[in-house]
Every structure is written in structure tokens, then in C-alpha cells.
Enzyme design. Structure first.
Site: not given
Length: 220
Positions: A59, A129, A162
Site C-alpha cells: 500500500s 482492490d 486491498h
């Protein structure tokens, strides 16, 4: 992933960095450069080879790792330690952000720093995501492949959300296996290249031919 790599003999450093609102771009990038320089200097104290150094991030961490790897030894991001070696051997980029940092400075986005001498990359992204569209990951990997002379491995995870790496799963186990495979392959590749350089006259390959940059074709 860190526990698995450590069990295979890697020395793993989990580092912190300054956050907003106290920090702005490129403060966080400078922090990571300092970490890379520190590892280069002190790795031998922990039994590690400082000539082999991968950066990995997930991330926001991936968003940091990529530009750090794509701007080796850039004095603009190394105030006070301009002469430190901040180059890296490769990058593990998991469900990362590909756009600019919060201040919308285009120079803070990873694609802005892609060059032909980029190090090997492993990019993994989930197709579900909700924070970073998978199209961004595809675009980054495609542009990197078209520009870089190094291997680029792109893994698109079906059903992946995610931060898929926060939890143990069969999917993430497969990603960890891929990371281990890539790091081992890159290290072996560098050893072979080093032997060739040592055995050949300057500027020539093992059979006397002129060396040319190689582009590796990789798949998902």
C-alpha cells in the site's frame, strides 16, 4: 513474508518513517533513503551481504519503496548524505498506490521516475482492490516493462482486495513463494553476471562479443 524470508536466511529490516501532517513529500522518501544507507553501512554487523538489498512495501509502503528504488543516489532526496549508496537490488511492490503524494506533486508518483536502468520489480495487485484500481497497476507494470531493461513480474490476484497481505491465506502464500523465487533468481543472476565480468576483458562478453543491455520477457 518477513518471517518466511528470515527463515530462509535473509536479514529483514522493518522500518518506520515520518507521517503526515508533520511530514510532507519528500520527507518520507528521505527517511527511506536513510534506511537504505544505514543498511548498506551496517548489514555486515548482522551477517548480511550489503551488496544485495531488496526493498518491499505494501500500500503506502509500496508507494515509498518504488520511488526510492527508482531514484538511486539522487542528491535531491539525500540531503546531508549525498554520497551514500542508496541503490537497491530489486523491489517488491504489493497493492501499492501509483499516483502522486497528497500534495499532488507529480514528481512524487512512482511512474514519474521510471528509467531504463530500473531494478527488477515484482508487482502484485488484487483485481477487486476498491482503493487503487487494478488498471493503475497494469499501466505501471506495462510502462515499466516497455522502459526498463530489468525483469518485471506482474501478478494480478483474482478476487484480491486491498491489503491482501495483512492476513494469512493461500493467495498470499503464493505471493510469498513468488517473492522468494524472484529474490533467489535475481541473486543467482547477479552472481553469474559478476563471474562474466571477472573473466572477460573490459567491454566484452565471455566469447568476446560486445555486451548489450538485455531485456527479460516475463509473464504474469
Amino acid at each position: 513474508m518477513l518471517h518466511h524470508l528470515a527463515s530462509q536466511g535473509w536479514v529483514c529490516v522493518s522500518a518506520n518513517y515520518r507521517l503526515r501532517p508533520q511530514a510532507q513529500h519528500p520527507d518520507h522518501l528521505i527517511d527511506l533513503k536513510k534506511i537504505i544507507a544505514w543498511v548498506r553501512e551496517h548489514a555486515h554487523e548482522y551477517g548480511a551481504d550489503p551488496s544485495t538489498l531488496f526493498v518491499a512495501g505494501s500500500s503506502a509502503g509500496g508507494h515509498m519503496a518504488a520511488p526510492a528504488a527508482l531514484t538511486p543516489n539522487d542528491p535531491a532526496f539525500q540531503p546531508g548524505f549525498e554520497h551514500a549508496d542508496t541503490s537497491v537490488t530489486g523491489v517488491i511492490y504489493l497493492n501499492g498506490w501509483y499516483g502522486p503524494y497528497f500534495d499532488d506533486d507529480p514528481a512524487s508518483s512512482p511512474p514519474a521516475h521510471i528509467t531504463a536502468d530500473a531494478p527488477p520489480f515484482l508487482v502484485a495487485h488484487g483485481d477487486l482492490d476498491p482503493l487503487v484500481p487494478v488498471a493503475d497497476a497494469r499501466h505501471f507494470a506495462d510502462r515499466l516493462r516497455r522502459t526498463s531493461a530489468s525483469p518485471v513480474v506482474y501478478a494480478e490476484l483474482r478476487g484480491g482486495n486491498h491489503a491482501f497481505d495483512l492476513y494469512h491465506s493461500v493467495r498470499f502464500e503464493a505471493v510469498v513463494d513468488a517473492v522468494e523465487g524472484l529474490t533467489a533468481w535475481v541473486r543467482a543472476r547477479e552472481r553469474v553476471a559478476g563471474l562474466i565480468r571477472e573473466s572477460a576483458p573490459a567491454g566484452l562478453g565471455p566469447a568476446g562479443e560486445r555486451r548489450r543491455p538485455a531485456r527479460a520477457a516475463t509473464g504474469s
